[in-house]
Design an enzyme around this catalytic site. Structure first.
Site, PDB file in Angstrom:
ATOM      1  N   GLY A   1       0.828  -1.186   0.000  1.00 31.30           N
ATOM      2  CA  GLY A   1       0.000   0.000   0.000  1.00 31.30           C
ATOM      3  C   GLY A   1       0.866   1.240   0.000  1.00 31.30           C
TER       4      GLY A   1
ATOM      5  N   PHE B   1       1.431   3.245   2.390  1.00 30.70           N
ATOM      6  CA  PHE B   1       2.183   3.438   3.633  1.00 30.70           C
ATOM      7  C   PHE B   1       2.545   2.127   4.318  1.00 30.70           C
ATOM      8  CE2 PHE B   1      -0.841   7.006   3.134  1.00 30.70           C
ATOM      9  CZ  PHE B   1       0.068   8.015   2.881  1.00 30.70           C
TER      10      PHE B   1
ATOM     11  N   LYS C   1       3.495  -2.495   3.849  1.00 32.80           N
ATOM     12  CA  LYS C   1       3.664  -3.747   3.112  1.00 32.80           C
ATOM     13  C   LYS C   1       3.110  -4.870   3.965  1.00 32.80           C
ATOM     14  CE  LYS C   1       7.880  -2.328   0.662  1.00 32.80           C
ATOM     15  NZ  LYS C   1       9.351  -2.583   0.489  1.00 32.80           N
TER      16      LYS C   1
ATOM     17  N   LYS D   1       1.197  -6.697   8.779  1.00 33.27           N
ATOM     18  CA  LYS D   1       1.127  -5.431   8.041  1.00 33.27           C
ATOM     19  C   LYS D   1       2.121  -4.459   8.678  1.00 33.27           C
ATOM     20  CE  LYS D   1      -2.275  -2.081   6.351  1.00 33.27           C
ATOM     21  NZ  LYS D   1      -3.718  -1.794   6.280  1.00 33.27           N
TER      22      LYS D   1
ATOM     23  N   ASP E   1     -11.248   4.127   1.276  1.00 35.16           N
ATOM     24  CA  ASP E   1     -10.429   3.419   0.277  1.00 35.16           C
ATOM     25  C   ASP E   1     -10.996   2.032  -0.029  1.00 35.16           C
ATOM     26  OD1 ASP E   1      -8.326   3.206  -1.515  1.00 35.16           O
ATOM     27  OD2 ASP E   1      -6.936   2.389  -0.040  1.00 35.16           O
TER      28      ASP E   1
END
Length: 401
Positions: A27, A29, A31, A49, A146
């Protein structure tokens, strides 16, 4: 929260020290890394994450997602398994979804229309929960900001779970307009056009993004494909133009086109296009989307297209033995065969099992035995009558007729 803390050493062991080989998603900001850990004499797969320590927004995004996942639990929101945080690292752990991400299955013909409808309902239910936090009020609690197919995870039984809540807004917060001129993280095709013009993100922006995801599921393709140069060329504007020209059917995924009941499709398309209204005030609430999607599924569940594949190939021949009216619904035929049909002067009963297998029950009066009174009879729990079960071929039954 103390019980959910996981040591950095354990996370590094599971991800092979955050090896690139373990990366499953990226993403703006963060991984995501996949790894296995021992638990109760077996191994389970988890996702770590890891938020970008070089980003000045690292702490903000980590805290936002951690707060939402720890306080807002729902079957259609990804569940929190653990976390780690210090001055250099911020990691959130959740269970791996064994069927991956929705965007990986859009053009998979094995994902049937019914399965797609259930996924759509799951996503809409999860979004409704975020918007209301489970409380029916006029206040909007959380805006995801999102929603996209790559952020929707599918578990072992294909239940959809919304993830990637790091950019979410709580009620009263405002999202600062960001650069949306490139599609590096796959968000362009989902963005509310009003947001790109005004910079104002509302819960109706989530509804627009939801509409795009519904389109992707129907059309079997991503919103943004190779060759798109700006959002006007993405799936949503294309679908709306095709609908105006009466050509939306041309966009429906070929792998499911023959499964879709026309009335179910109409209901699905109407609510999807309502989500994509240019004026956000004309877009429905998530609860209204759930209602219409369930209606589309109910229509399909009662349609001939739903039951035709479940019927045996010679079901019309079997109808000769029944007293059903002409042109019965496939659902009624299927339910009748599940209950059982009497054949051969009511001495043979044929029924369908849950997996479509045939079961025959034959009356004991059709058989005679020498010294039959010496036989020992046993009760078989599975039988639904006092008939003796014999496995016969249908051709034999027809020969006896």
């Amino acid at each position: 929260m103390d019980k959910l803390q996981i040591s950095l050493e354990r996370i590094k062991s599971m991800t092979e020290d955050f090896s690139d080989r373990k990366i499953v998603a990226k993403g703006r900001f963060w991984k995501q890394y996949e790894g296995k850990v021992a638990h109760a004499n077996k191994y389970i797969t988890l996702i770590a994450k890891r938020f970008d320590s070089k980003s000045d927004k690292q702490y903000h995004h980590f805290i936002k997602e951690l707060e939402i996942l720890s306080n807002y639990k729902h079957q259609n929101i990804i569940g929190l398994e653990g976390y780690y945080q210090d001055t250099d690292e911020a990691v959130i752990i959740y269970k791996c979804a064994s069927n991956g991400r929705l965007n990986e299955h859009l053009n998979d013909a094995n994902v049937t229309w019914m399965k797609r409808l259930k996924i759509c309902i799951d996503v809409a239910c999860g979004l409704h929960f975020l918007h209301t936090s489970g409380v029916v009020t006029k206040d909007i609690w959380i805006i995801h900001t999102d929603i996209k197919s790559s952020g929707i995870l599918l578990n072992r039984v294909w239940r959809a779970k919304i993830s990637n809540l790091e950019s979410s807004l709580f009620d009263g917060e405002h999202k600062v307009i960001e650069d949306v001129t490139d599609n590096a993280y796959g968000s362009l095709g989902y963005l509310d056009p009003e947001y790109t013009q005004s910079g104002e993100m509302t819960h109706k922006s989530d509804i627009y993004s939801l509409g795009v995801v519904l389109l992707e599921i129907l059309c079997g393709r991503l919103a943004w494909v190779e060759g798109c140069e700006d959002p006007s060329q993405s799936l949503a504007p294309l679908a709306k133009q095709c609908f105006k020209e009466g050509k939306l059917d041309e966009l429906v995924f070929e792998g499911i086109k023959e499964q879709i009941d026309p009335e179910s499709l109409t209901t699905f398309v109407e609510i999807t296009l309502n989500c994509l209204n240019d004026d956000k005030g004309d877009r429905p609430e998530a609860s209204q989307v759930v209602t219409q999607l369930r209606k589309a599924m109910e229509i399909y569940e009662n349609s001939d297209l739903m039951y035709e594949p479940k019927l045996p190939g010679d079901y019309e021949e079997l109808l000769r033995f029944t007293k059903m009216d002409n042109n019965p619904k496939k659902k009624d035929i299927y339910n009748m065969l599940r209950e059982g049909v009497l054949l051969r002067d009511k001495e043979v009963c044929l029924s369908l099992g849950s997996n479509g297998e045939r079961h025959y029950m034959v009356s004991a009066r059709k058989f005679s035995y020498k010294n039959r009174w010496a036989l020992k009879w046993k009760h078989i729990q599975q039988l639904r009558s006092l008939l003796i079960a014999f496995s016969l071929s249908l051709s034999l039954i027809y020969m006896q007729n």
